[in-house]
Design a protein around this motif. Structure first.
Motif, PDB file in Angstrom:
ATOM      1  N   CYS A   1       0.792  -1.141   0.062  1.00 55.77           N
ATOM      2  CA  CYS A   1      -0.168  -0.003  -0.267  1.00 55.77           C
ATOM      3  C   CYS A   1       0.965   1.337  -0.047  1.00 55.77           C
ATOM      4  CB  CYS A   1      -1.094   0.025   1.352  1.00 55.77           C
ATOM      5  SG  CYS A   1      -1.981  -1.419   1.567  1.00 55.77           S
ATOM      6  N   HIS A   2       0.513   2.255  -0.954  1.00 55.24           N
ATOM      7  CA  HIS A   2       1.246   3.516  -0.841  1.00 55.24           C
ATOM      8  C   HIS A   2       0.438   4.691  -0.356  1.00 55.24           C
ATOM      9  CE1 HIS A   2       3.260   0.828  -4.005  1.00 55.24           C
ATOM     10  NE2 HIS A   2       4.520   1.575  -3.677  1.00 55.24           N
ATOM     11  N   LEU A   3       0.827   5.302   0.669  1.00 58.60           N
ATOM     12  CA  LEU A   3      -0.017   6.562   1.119  1.00 58.60           C
ATOM     13  C   LEU A   3       1.036   7.838   0.814  1.00 58.60           C
ATOM     14  CD1 LEU A   3      -0.368   3.845   3.289  1.00 58.60           C
ATOM     15  CD2 LEU A   3      -1.920   5.568   4.149  1.00 58.60           C
ATOM     16  N   GLU A   4       0.167   8.843   0.433  1.00 52.25           N
ATOM     17  CA  GLU A   4       0.843  10.174   0.436  1.00 52.25           C
ATOM     18  C   GLU A   4       0.434  11.142   1.305  1.00 52.25           C
ATOM     19  OE1 GLU A   4       1.076  13.443  -3.461  1.00 52.25           O
ATOM     20  OE2 GLU A   4      -0.720  12.183  -3.065  1.00 52.25           O
ATOM     21  N   VAL A   5       1.568  11.772   2.065  1.00 55.30           N
ATOM     22  CA  VAL A   5       1.538  12.700   3.031  1.00 55.30           C
ATOM     23  C   VAL A   5       1.563  13.998   2.576  1.00 55.30           C
ATOM     24  CG1 VAL A   5       2.368  13.250   5.164  1.00 55.30           C
ATOM     25  CG2 VAL A   5       2.280  10.923   4.725  1.00 55.30           C
ATOM     26  N   GLU A   6       0.995  14.969   2.542  1.00 55.19           N
ATOM     27  CA  GLU A   6       0.926  16.137   2.162  1.00 55.19           C
ATOM     28  C   GLU A   6       1.675  17.146   3.020  1.00 55.19           C
ATOM     29  OE1 GLU A   6      -3.130  17.749   1.891  1.00 55.19           O
ATOM     30  OE2 GLU A   6      -3.611  16.323   0.191  1.00 55.19           O
ATOM     31  N   ASP A   7       2.277  18.269   2.554  1.00 59.74           N
ATOM     32  CA  ASP A   7       3.131  19.250   3.158  1.00 59.74           C
ATOM     33  C   ASP A   7       2.212  19.902   4.410  1.00 59.74           C
ATOM     34  OD1 ASP A   7       5.027  18.780   1.501  1.00 59.74           O
ATOM     35  OD2 ASP A   7       4.851  20.619   0.275  1.00 59.74           O
ATOM     36  N   GLY A   8       2.911  20.155   5.305  1.00 57.17           N
ATOM     37  CA  GLY A   8       2.393  20.419   6.589  1.00 57.17           C
ATOM     38  C   GLY A   8       1.602  19.564   7.484  1.00 57.17           C
ATOM     39  N   TYR A   9       1.480  18.230   6.948  1.00 55.94           N
ATOM     40  CA  TYR A   9       1.207  17.162   8.004  1.00 55.94           C
ATOM     41  C   TYR A   9       1.639  17.230   9.291  1.00 55.94           C
ATOM     42  CZ  TYR A   9      -0.213  12.697   9.605  1.00 55.94           C
ATOM     43  OH  TYR A   9      -0.702  11.521  10.323  1.00 55.94           O
ATOM     44  N   PRO A  10       1.112  17.060  10.351  1.00 64.04           N
ATOM     45  CA  PRO A  10      -0.457  16.765  10.635  1.00 64.04           C
ATOM     46  C   PRO A  10      -1.379  17.895  10.704  1.00 64.04           C
ATOM     47  CG  PRO A  10       0.615  16.440  12.531  1.00 64.04           C
ATOM     48  CD  PRO A  10       1.660  16.845  11.936  1.00 64.04           C
ATOM     49  N   GLY A  11      -0.686  19.267  10.874  1.00 64.34           N
ATOM     50  CA  GLY A  11      -1.387  20.305  11.173  1.00 64.34           C
ATOM     51  C   GLY A  11      -2.112  20.764  10.011  1.00 64.34           C
ATOM     52  N   ASN A  12      -1.598  21.049   8.833  1.00 66.06           N
ATOM     53  CA  ASN A  12      -2.440  21.746   7.846  1.00 66.06           C
ATOM     54  C   ASN A  12      -2.332  20.711   6.350  1.00 66.06           C
ATOM     55  OD1 ASN A  12      -2.487  24.242   9.090  1.00 66.06           O
ATOM     56  ND2 ASN A  12      -0.282  24.884   8.507  1.00 66.06           N
ATOM     57  N   GLY A  13      -1.630  19.269   6.492  1.00 66.23           N
ATOM     58  CA  GLY A  13      -1.962  18.667   5.735  1.00 66.23           C
ATOM     59  C   GLY A  13      -2.519  17.191   5.866  1.00 66.23           C
TER      60      GLY A  13
END
Length: 353
Positions: free
Chosen positions: A300-312
């Motif tokens: 499984c591939h999960l993408e993490v956005e910039d600012g995670y965990p506060g803004n992503g």
């Protein structure tokens, strides 16, 4: 020629005239010697003739006039001539002896003059050799001066670089001291070409007191002679995957950027560190991609956005079984805003994959 004349002037001034008219003097001497020799031969012939004539006249006188005869007439003249001849012969012998002595003196002086000329020639060659050696030494000295000037310039350039590196080192040390309290910076090693530090921090969210700290971020700063620096992450949470090469004026900014990324991703990195103890995961910071290996064939591939965990957010990118993409349209979690931990728990317990 002027040197020979000066030597003759100091030794014997009379040799100057002899040296100047040497050929003419030898010719005159030879002519005088031949003249005197011929004259002596003639006088001997005349002496024999006079002796014969005197004998004949004496015989006739004895026959015509017996008794003692006065010493007069031809006999007297012959005796006078004989006396004159003897005197002239003695004078000639004296002149020849004197001439021979003068010739011997001239030969001796000529030999001395030849030796003096040879000595002057040898000294002249020695002087020329010394002058050539002096010129070579002067050229070598000029070459050494040029090399010394070049080395002095290189030394000054190296010294200026060293001063710049020392100034940068002081700035880096000041930066380390400034953030040490907030970042828990620890100086690992330091030498003339490399600086190694370790950064420690805690996530901003609340965790149990018994939980471990986040893995430290170890940084290495290496400076080279071309005024460039290499910033490399040696070990830790994987803020960057490769080293960064930068100039001296940009080093502090690059170092601050790495620190800022590390602090900003502290919560994310702490969560990934916690998940590694329970799941088979791999974090790829360059793609901001978390790879979860559920089984040997299911990935499984999960993408993490910039600012995670506060803004992503974290979202499921794809699921592959044996390299083939699996349809995930039926995967509908109860919450839409899931953290990485929630996603992994959901995927681990989901019977659809």
């Amino acid at each position: 020629m002027a040197e020979v004349s000066s030597v003759l002037q100091r030794c014997d001034p009379s040799l100057l005239s002899c040296g100047d008219s040497e050929q003419s003097y030898n010719a005159e001497t030879a002519e005088m010697f031949l003249y005197l020799t011929d004259r002596r031969r003639v006088q001997k012939v005349l002496l024999r003739q006079l002796f014969v004539m005197d004998s004949m006249m004496s015989l006739q006188s004895d026959q015509l006039l017996p008794g003692p005869k006065p010493d007069c007439g031809a006999r007297g003249r012959w005796k006078a001539l004989k006396t004159v001849y003897r005197q002239e012969a003695e004078e000639t012998e004296t002149l020849l002896t004197s001439l021979h002595d003068k010739v011997q003196q001239i030969n001796n002086r000529r030999h001395k003059l030849t030796n003096l000329i040879q000595q002057l020639t040898s000294k002249k060659h020695l002087s020329e050799h010394l002058e050539a050696s002096l010129q070579k030494a002067h050229n070598a000295l000029q070459l050494c001066d040029g090399q010394l000037t070049k080395l002095r310039a290189e030394s000054e350039s190296a010294l200026s670089h060293r001063i710049g590196w020392q100034r940068l080192r002081d700035e880096v040390l000041e930066l380390v001291v400034a953030v040490q309290d907030a970042m828990h910076v620890k100086l690992l090693s330091f030498n003339q070409s490399e600086l190694s530090v370790e950064l420690r921090t805690r996530p901003s969210s609340d965790h149990n007191e018994s939980s471990n700290e986040l893995e430290p971020l170890k940084l290495s700063v290496t400076w080279r002679h071309d005024d460039h620096f290499r910033l490399q992450v040696l070990d830790g949470a994987g803020v960057v995957e490769d080293s960064v090469s930068t100039r001296r004026c940009e080093l502090i900014a690059s170092l601050l950027n790495v620190m800022q990324v590390y602090v900003g991703q502290a919560d994310l990195l702490y969560e990934i560190q916690s998940l590694r103890s329970s799941f088979a995961i791999d974090w790829r910071p360059a793609q901001r991609l978390l790879v979860y290996l559920k089984t040997a064939s299911l990935v499984c591939h999960l993408e993490v956005e910039d600012g995670y965990p506060g803004n992503g957010q974290a979202r499921l990118l794809s699921v592959r079984r044996n390299g083939q993409t699996v349809d995930t349209s039926g995967l509908k979690p109860q919450k839409t805003d899931l953290r990485l931990t929630d996603w992994l728990l959901f995927l681990h317990s989901s019977p659809l994959i």
